[in-house]
Motif scaffolding. Structure first.
Motif, PDB file in Angstrom:
ATOM      1  N   ASP A 209     -42.797   3.915  20.348  1.00 54.17           N
ATOM      2  CA  ASP A 209     -42.046   4.641  19.320  1.00 54.17           C
ATOM      3  C   ASP A 209     -42.583   6.075  19.308  1.00 54.17           C
ATOM      4  OD1 ASP A 209     -40.818   5.695  17.122  1.00 54.17           O
ATOM      5  OD2 ASP A 209     -41.733   4.333  15.668  1.00 54.17           O
ATOM      6  N   VAL A 210     -41.830   6.991  19.872  1.00 52.73           N
ATOM      7  CA  VAL A 210     -42.314   8.364  19.987  1.00 52.73           C
ATOM      8  C   VAL A 210     -42.417   9.047  18.634  1.00 52.73           C
ATOM      9  CG1 VAL A 210     -41.459   8.639  22.346  1.00 52.73           C
ATOM     10  CG2 VAL A 210     -39.970   9.227  20.421  1.00 52.73           C
ATOM     11  N   SER A 211     -41.765   8.512  17.612  1.00 53.52           N
ATOM     12  CA  SER A 211     -41.818   9.146  16.292  1.00 53.52           C
ATOM     13  C   SER A 211     -43.057   8.741  15.494  1.00 53.52           C
ATOM     14  CB  SER A 211     -40.561   8.798  15.492  1.00 53.52           C
ATOM     15  OG  SER A 211     -40.518   7.409  15.211  1.00 53.52           O
ATOM     16  N   ALA A 212     -43.804   7.753  15.956  1.00 53.53           N
ATOM     17  CA  ALA A 212     -44.995   7.308  15.223  1.00 53.53           C
ATOM     18  C   ALA A 212     -46.014   8.439  15.165  1.00 53.53           C
ATOM     19  CB  ALA A 212     -45.606   6.082  15.908  1.00 53.53           C
ATOM     20  N   GLN A 213     -46.572   8.655  13.984  1.00 52.51           N
ATOM     21  CA  GLN A 213     -47.480   9.773  13.775  1.00 52.51           C
ATOM     22  C   GLN A 213     -48.932   9.312  13.788  1.00 52.51           C
ATOM     23  OE1 GLN A 213     -46.459  13.069  13.497  1.00 52.51           O
ATOM     24  NE2 GLN A 213     -44.529  12.109  14.136  1.00 52.51           N
ATOM     25  N   PRO A 214     -49.831  10.139  14.345  1.00 55.29           N
ATOM     26  CA  PRO A 214     -51.255   9.790  14.315  1.00 55.29           C
ATOM     27  C   PRO A 214     -51.812   9.909  12.906  1.00 55.29           C
ATOM     28  CG  PRO A 214     -50.968  12.001  15.192  1.00 55.29           C
ATOM     29  CD  PRO A 214     -49.589  11.424  15.026  1.00 55.29           C
ATOM     30  N   LEU A 215     -52.987   9.352  12.693  1.00 54.66           N
ATOM     31  CA  LEU A 215     -53.641   9.471  11.391  1.00 54.66           C
ATOM     32  C   LEU A 215     -54.040  10.927  11.178  1.00 54.66           C
ATOM     33  CD1 LEU A 215     -55.942   6.315  11.546  1.00 54.66           C
ATOM     34  CD2 LEU A 215     -53.771   6.564  10.315  1.00 54.66           C
ATOM     35  N   PRO A 216     -53.606  11.555  10.107  1.00 55.13           N
ATOM     36  CA  PRO A 216     -53.854  12.992   9.935  1.00 55.13           C
ATOM     37  C   PRO A 216     -55.318  13.349   9.705  1.00 55.13           C
ATOM     38  CG  PRO A 216     -52.856  12.057   7.957  1.00 55.13           C
ATOM     39  CD  PRO A 216     -52.815  10.987   8.995  1.00 55.13           C
ATOM     40  N   HIS A 217     -56.109  12.402   9.218  1.00 54.53           N
ATOM     41  CA  HIS A 217     -57.503  12.695   8.891  1.00 54.53           C
ATOM     42  C   HIS A 217     -58.479  12.281   9.985  1.00 54.53           C
ATOM     43  CE1 HIS A 217     -56.527   8.585   7.604  1.00 54.53           C
ATOM     44  NE2 HIS A 217     -57.766   8.296   7.954  1.00 54.53           N
ATOM     45  N   ALA A 218     -58.002  11.631  11.043  1.00 52.96           N
ATOM     46  CA  ALA A 218     -58.888  11.122  12.088  1.00 52.96           C
ATOM     47  C   ALA A 218     -58.950  12.080  13.269  1.00 52.96           C
ATOM     48  CB  ALA A 218     -58.415   9.745  12.559  1.00 52.96           C
ATOM     49  N   ARG A 219     -60.076  12.071  13.959  1.00 56.29           N
ATOM     50  CA  ARG A 219     -60.241  12.840  15.189  1.00 56.29           C
ATOM     51  C   ARG A 219     -59.870  11.953  16.373  1.00 56.29           C
ATOM     52  NH1 ARG A 219     -66.408  14.643  14.483  1.00 56.29           N
ATOM     53  NH2 ARG A 219     -66.488  12.398  14.097  1.00 56.29           N
ATOM     54  N   TYR A 220     -59.060  12.507  17.253  1.00 59.25           N
ATOM     55  CA  TYR A 220     -58.614  11.759  18.424  1.00 59.25           C
ATOM     56  C   TYR A 220     -59.234  12.365  19.682  1.00 59.25           C
ATOM     57  CZ  TYR A 220     -54.980   9.184  15.870  1.00 59.25           C
ATOM     58  OH  TYR A 220     -54.309   8.346  15.017  1.00 59.25           O
ATOM     59  N   ALA A 221     -59.793  11.506  20.517  1.00 61.12           N
ATOM     60  CA  ALA A 221     -60.318  11.925  21.820  1.00 61.12           C
ATOM     61  C   ALA A 221     -59.643  11.084  22.889  1.00 61.12           C
ATOM     62  CB  ALA A 221     -61.832  11.749  21.879  1.00 61.12           C
ATOM     63  N   LEU A 222     -59.028  11.745  23.837  1.00 61.23           N
ATOM     64  CA  LEU A 222     -58.306  11.068  24.910  1.00 61.23           C
ATOM     65  C   LEU A 222     -59.041  11.308  26.219  1.00 61.23           C
ATOM     66  CD1 LEU A 222     -55.753   9.478  25.707  1.00 61.23           C
ATOM     67  CD2 LEU A 222     -54.580  11.655  25.954  1.00 61.23           C
ATOM     68  N   ILE A 223     -59.537  10.225  26.822  1.00 61.57           N
ATOM     69  CA  ILE A 223     -60.306  10.313  28.061  1.00 61.57           C
ATOM     70  C   ILE A 223     -59.418   9.894  29.220  1.00 61.57           C
ATOM     71  CG2 ILE A 223     -62.494   9.741  29.159  1.00 61.57           C
ATOM     72  CD1 ILE A 223     -62.768  10.828  26.306  1.00 61.57           C
ATOM     73  N   THR A 224     -59.264  10.765  30.193  1.00 62.02           N
ATOM     74  CA  THR A 224     -58.442  10.445  31.353  1.00 62.02           C
ATOM     75  C   THR A 224     -59.218  10.715  32.634  1.00 62.02           C
ATOM     76  OG1 THR A 224     -57.479  12.647  31.644  1.00 62.02           O
ATOM     77  CG2 THR A 224     -56.417  11.194  30.060  1.00 62.02           C
ATOM     78  N   PRO A 225     -58.916   9.993  33.704  1.00 62.52           N
ATOM     79  CA  PRO A 225     -59.551  10.279  34.997  1.00 62.52           C
ATOM     80  C   PRO A 225     -58.971  11.544  35.609  1.00 62.52           C
ATOM     81  CG  PRO A 225     -57.924   8.548  35.249  1.00 62.52           C
ATOM     82  CD  PRO A 225     -57.993   8.845  33.769  1.00 62.52           C
TER      83      PRO A 225
END
Length: 289
Positions: A209-225
């Protein structure tokens, strides 16, 4: 974390994809194991067994519970044993080091692909917080592969209770989780395109669901190769390369970010994957301090 460029030879890319022998295995990273129909779609796990999200069971399974919970969700075709990869090389897991050095209590959650999984995860995590032996002060979420997509969907389900679990989430760490979405195209697409999209971290909007929103108060870290920074050589070997970065003058292909607030970190994987990667170990200790 290192961000130096890595030039990947075709044979090394094949090795990383698990394509060591037969050309017929080219779709291996794209095929998901069918979940055991006898397994619950979502389960808390401890010591190799399911744990009921009830106060007595949680107190028994987590006798040294602290007020900080780190929830680990593997890929949707795996269980908690996936977090033991490369243990002999690095000497510890993300869970063991966070517990020993930062006093987090690790909780494994097994998820299976399917409709309603995100709702089950959200319900299970709420029951986990409600039944935890001590008041919960902070939650961190660590997802691997498509397990991160399940967490994304679960976080988008808002609860209206004062002690809702998502309000306690401070950090979300995603390891190799697809982070770009494109419109769904034809049902049958060339294998080279599927390989390209898998390596680039792309899913189609009929999967998420592309409309789903992330948590506004949380920090997101995305690890990719680092392979996600490069054009797919495997797709080139197969022909008909449709790498998402290529822009045709009259038909640009747009990819939408699923985690627009995330900080991206690219790491060289070589012979070791993103599970228990030394660079990620160090970064995670800093993020969750």
């Amino acid at each position: 974390m290192s961000t130096s460029s890595v030039v990947t030879a075709p044979w090394r890319l094949l090795w990383r994809l698990g394509l060591r022998s037969s050309p017929l295995a080219l779709a291996a990273p794209l095929v998901r194991t069918r979940p055991d129909p006898d397994l619950a779609p979502v389960a808390l796990r401890a010591a190799g067994a399911d744990v009921a999200a009830e106060p007595a069971a949680l107190e028994s399974a987590f006798p040294h519970a602290t007020d900080r919970i780190v929830v680990l969700v593997p890929d949707t075709d795996e269980d908690e044993s996936a977090w033991l990869r490369h243990l002999d090389q690095v000497g510890g897991t993300y869970a063991s080091r966070l517990a020993a050095l930062l006093d987090w209590t690790p909780v494994n959650v097994r998820v299976s692909p399917g409709e309603g999984t995100a709702v089950e995860v959200a319900t299970t995590l709420q029951a986990l917080v409600d039944g935890w032996p001590v008041p919960v002060r902070r939650i961190a979420l660590i997802g691997h592969g498509r397990g991160g997509l399940v967490l994304r969907a679960a976080c988008a389900l808002r609860h209206q209770t004062p002690d809702a679990w998502h309000e306690l989430v401070s950090d979300v760490v995603l390891l190799g989780t697809p982070h770009l979405a494109v419109p769904a195209g034809r049902t049958m697409v060339p294998l080279s395109r599927r390989v390209d999209e898998e390596l680039a971290g792309i899913v189609t909007d009929d999967v998420v669901d592309v409309s789903a929103q992330p948590l506004p108060h949380a920090r997101y870290a995305l690890i990719t190769p680092h392979t996600r920074l490069q054009q797919s050589r495997l797709g080139g070997l197969l022909g008909d390369v449709l790498w998402w970065r290529h822009r045709l003058p009259m038909r640009p292909r747009k990819a939408r970010s699923l985690f627009p607030s995330a900080t991206l970190h690219h790491v060289p994987t070589h012979e070791i994957g993103l599970v228990n990667h030394p660079d990620v170990h160090q970064a995670m200790l800093a993020w969750l301090a």
